[in-house]
Design a protein around this motif. Structure first.
Motif, PDB file in Angstrom:
ATOM      1  N   LEU A  67     -41.390   6.174  -2.063  1.00  0.00           N
ATOM      2  CA  LEU A  67     -42.490   7.138  -1.887  1.00  0.00           C
ATOM      3  C   LEU A  67     -44.207   6.060  -1.140  1.00  0.00           C
ATOM      4  N   GLY A  68     -44.024   5.232  -1.185  1.00  0.00           N
ATOM      5  CA  GLY A  68     -44.766   4.009  -0.902  1.00  0.00           C
ATOM      6  C   GLY A  68     -45.143   3.897   0.427  1.00  0.00           C
ATOM      7  N   GLU A  69     -43.799   4.032   1.644  1.00  0.00           N
ATOM      8  CA  GLU A  69     -43.771   5.278   2.754  1.00  0.00           C
ATOM      9  C   GLU A  69     -44.437   6.400   3.230  1.00  0.00           C
ATOM     10  N   PHE A  70     -43.937   7.093   2.499  1.00  0.00           N
ATOM     11  CA  PHE A  70     -44.203   8.869   2.466  1.00  0.00           C
ATOM     12  C   PHE A  70     -45.702   8.894   2.472  1.00  0.00           C
ATOM     13  N   TRP A  71     -46.723   7.793   0.595  1.00  0.00           N
ATOM     14  CA  TRP A  71     -47.826   8.247   0.621  1.00  0.00           C
ATOM     15  C   TRP A  71     -48.147   7.458   1.769  1.00  0.00           C
ATOM     16  N   LEU A 316     -54.825  12.452  -2.394  1.00  0.00           N
ATOM     17  CA  LEU A 316     -54.051  12.800  -1.834  1.00  0.00           C
ATOM     18  C   LEU A 316     -52.521  13.793  -2.007  1.00  0.00           C
ATOM     19  N   GLU A 317     -52.760  14.279  -3.202  1.00  0.00           N
ATOM     20  CA  GLU A 317     -51.734  15.204  -3.864  1.00  0.00           C
ATOM     21  C   GLU A 317     -52.052  16.671  -3.385  1.00  0.00           C
ATOM     22  N   HIS A 318     -53.421  16.507  -3.197  1.00  0.00           N
ATOM     23  CA  HIS A 318     -54.158  17.794  -3.050  1.00  0.00           C
ATOM     24  C   HIS A 318     -53.773  18.245  -1.206  1.00  0.00           C
ATOM     25  N   CYS A 319     -54.253  17.031  -0.371  1.00  0.00           N
ATOM     26  CA  CYS A 319     -53.684  17.192   0.448  1.00  0.00           C
ATOM     27  C   CYS A 319     -52.205  17.683   0.726  1.00  0.00           C
ATOM     28  N   PRO A 499     -49.055  10.200  -7.659  1.00  0.00           N
ATOM     29  CA  PRO A 499     -49.912   9.885  -7.534  1.00  0.00           C
ATOM     30  C   PRO A 499     -51.144  10.401  -8.952  1.00  0.00           C
ATOM     31  N   SER A 500     -50.800  11.319  -8.812  1.00  0.00           N
ATOM     32  CA  SER A 500     -51.848  12.743  -9.771  1.00  0.00           C
ATOM     33  C   SER A 500     -51.304  13.212 -11.026  1.00  0.00           C
TER      34      SER A 500
END
Length: 684
Positions: A67-71, A316-319, A499-500
């Protein structure tokens, strides 16, 4: 977002068994897929991590496991602008749910990203607004930035500060978008609802927030009528004693002061006055998890819950959702039919975040006929269109062929959410809209302001199924023992944070309501309340709400499986299936139907319905009774009220089951009291 076979004989046979033998109804064009944003993102991740991704599911597994790398990669891919270091994406000391802490120490602003666009775009259209009467207005990026800056400065001038609440009683128009972005730009908190709510319904939401400014329109258009809401605005003002000012917006051309309102709450100004003074754009950067907006639950089981989301998580989630999954960008105008009651309004607004022009529509999707949304999509050369499953069903039953009759040459993606999409609708889109168009069915919700599962330009599509879990979503189906299952139905769960996910619920100081809503069944794991299957090939089938499951003699079936069968029948306009456990130990399975014009519910039609359900859904879930009703009640966002109707049948008082303002047709709901205890027959 925000719900969620090759031939018609397989429409309702989901793919859990023998999934590998069922061909997709749509496959990506290799050239288009290779040129998509998500393919570019995969290459971007490979370059920085060394991990190769052969197909979409490889990228998804990596994203859910890292998750950390992805976001962090999403952050860099979209060039997020912020103060502070974003080297730590997920604080490992605070990574449990609820309460995961993302990008600690960073400060940013959602509106800054929504308005940054790209160099040289000042004269390019950013927003197109279409009215039901055909009126169309266009706003360039430069005009949008200027109007937001002017309104933000006015808000500052009347004393609005970071953390204050600003609310809108508004339709889906450009001023609504501007008011939201201006509010966000100064770090205040936005909330809105549509004007189909009366003053009491709007106040049940807004009064919880103690807002300081109200934006309100004079009215809206629906099915060819102008609906005057000035008296409701005045009543809403009186119900919100914390208001300092109200901004009046002329949407349908009525005089801005209702003759009989008698309101004397705060200061009333016109939209023109509030946006008249030019100002330089200013964006107050706030903590990553500072509140951006408050969305409200439907309110069908009590006072509507205020769901709070943050600037950074939504950005971030909507990007990811709009940019990667839906391939939105400067060359892909986005149009999703919605109202301000629904999370899809917020998601459409976020099209701006990835530089996509957006299209707004204030009116009925069926006026003057079922082609209306397709006509707008053609006129505006939309690349991504979103509609509801109910709209697609209505189009199919109306016999229209938008791909034949309109120029939809720019349309690449057709989104659908709100409820499960039947396999028959996939076939209709292929045949009546065009085989080139990808059906992007999704499942998600207001709770996370996004989707759990959906599609991408690189995923295959199977009729009746959602292509795959979304990136960054650790999605699984769990059985009652909390074990993941494949090829069988279980509870939709998310095992790692997004995150959302809500920061908190409004007026829930100890987090008890938030915890009980999602984490009570499986501690530390998000249980969404949907019934879901993950197929052997990785696609997802959502069968409806788990609390409205049809459980006859221990054999469970989702209501969506029944609708997939009966919705194909031309004699039926709509249906509602209820399985109710009764006080005497009995179980009543009833199918309520709204008949199409000219149809009669006679013995022959009843036999046909039962035969179809037995053959294509389940012989164990043939209804005990099939009953004609005049209308099916829904939430304001169009979801059938299965659970409230079930509770009414079980004997719960209607006033304790659902709030009147949460229902689109309360009279239709009251008629179900005639079936309390499982009585069959026509209502009295």
């Amino acid at each position: 977002m925000p719900h969620d076979t090759a031939d018609a004989s397989q429409d309702t046979e989901h793919a859990g068994a023998g999934a590998e033998t069922v061909p997709p109804i749509w496959r990506p064009d290799p050239a288009v897929a290779a040129d998509s944003a998500i393919a570019e993102f995969g290459r971007f991740v490979t370059a920085r991590s060394g991990v190769e991704f052969g197909q979409y599911l490889d990228l998804w597994r990596w994203s859910a496991d890292h998750l950390g790398e992805f976001w962090g990669a999403v952050w860099d891919f979209y060039g997020i602008e912020a103060d502070g270091s974003h080297a730590v994406a997920l604080d490992e000391s605070a990574s449990a749910m609820p309460g995961a802490r993302w990008f600690p120490g960073t400060r940013l602003n959602y509106a800054e990203h929504a308005l940054r666009g790209r160099p040289g775009d000042d004269d390019i259209v950013a927003v197109t607004a279409v009215g039901e009467d055909g009126t169309t207005s266009q706003t360039t990026w430069a005009q949008l930035r200027a109007e937001v800056a002017a309104l933000a400065e006015w808000l500052r001038g009347v004393g609005v500060q970071r953390g204050d609440r600003v609310v809108g009683y508004l339709p889906d128009t450009t001023p609504t978008l501007v008011a939201f972005l201006a509010t966000a730009s100064i770090g205040a908190i936005w909330s809105a609802c549509a004007q189909d709510y009366g003053a009491a319904g709007a106040a049940a939401r807004f009064a919880q927030l103690e807002p300081v400014v109200l934006f309100a329109a004079d009215g809206y258009r629906w099915n060819g009528r102008v609906l005057d809401r000035r008296a409701e605005v005045a009543a809403l003002q009186r119900a919100l004693p914390t208001l300092r000012a109200t901004v009046r917006i002329s949407n349908v051309g009525l005089p801005l002061a209702a003759e009989s309102d008698g309101a004397d709450v705060g200061t009333d100004v016109t939209w023109q006055a509030a946006t008249a003074k030019p100002a330089e754009p200013r964006f107050d950067r706030v903590d990553f998890d500072a509140p951006l907006w408050v969305l409200f639950s439907s309110g069908t089981t009590g006072l509507p819950k205020g769901i709070v989301h943050g600037h950074g998580g939504i950005l971030l989630e909507h990007c990811k959702l709009l940019g990667l999954h839906l391939d939105g960008g400067p060359d892909t105008p986005v149009f999703w039919y919605t109202t301000t009651n629904w999370i899809m309004w917020n998601i459409v607004a976020s099209g701006l975040v990835v530089g996509a022009p957006i299209v707004l529509y204030d009116g009925s999707p069926g006026y003057p006929d079922a082609t209306r949304l397709w006509q707008i999509a053609a006129d505006q050369r939309v690349g991504m269109l979103g509609v509801s499953p109910g709209y697609l069903l209505a189009c199919a039953k109306a016999g229209i062929s938008p791909g034949r009759d309109l120029d939809l040459g720019r349309l690449r993606t057709l989104g659908s959410t709100g409820s499960p999409l039947t396999a028959a609708s996939y076939h209709w889109v292929r045949d009546a809209v065009g085989p080139r168009v990808q059906v992007a069915s999704g499942s998600g919700g207001t709770d996370v302001a996004s989707g759990f599962a959906g599609s991408a330009p690189t995923t295959d599509v199977w009729a009746g199924e959602i292509s795959a879990p979304n990136l960054g979503v650790a999605l699984a189906a769990w059985n009652d023992a909390g074990q993941p299952v494949t090829g069988q139905v279980g509870e939709l769960v998310v095992t790692r944070p997004m995150p959302s996910m809500p920061l908190y619920f409004w007026n829930d100081p100890d987090g008890a309501r938030y915890h009980d809503a999602y984490f009570d069944t499986f501690p530390g794991v998000w249980r969404h309340g949907d019934w879901m299957e993950v197929t052997e090939r990785g696609s997802v089938i959502v069968s409806g709400r788990s609390d409205s499951t049809l459980n006859r003699n221990g054999v469970r079936l989702g209501s969506a499986d029944i609708y997939a069968v009966v919705d194909r029948l031309e004699q039926l306009a709509e249906s509602l299936v209820i399985g109710a456990e009764l006080g005497d130990g009995g179980y009543w399975l009833a199918l309520f139907v709204v008949l199409a014009p000219g149809a009669t519910l006679d013995d022959e039609l009843r036999r046909q319905i039962k035969t179809e359900i037995a053959a294509h859904a389940s012989p164990r879930h043939v209804p005990d009774d099939i009953i004609a009703v005049t209308a099916i009640p829904h939430t304001r966002t169009g979801k059938k009220l299965e659970v409230p109707v079930k509770r009414i049948i079980q004997g719960h008082p209607i006033e304790r089951v659902v709030a009147r303002d949460a229902v689109d047709d309360y009279d239709a709901l009251t008629r179900f009291t005639a079936y309390t205890g499982g009585r069959a027959g026509e209502p009295s």
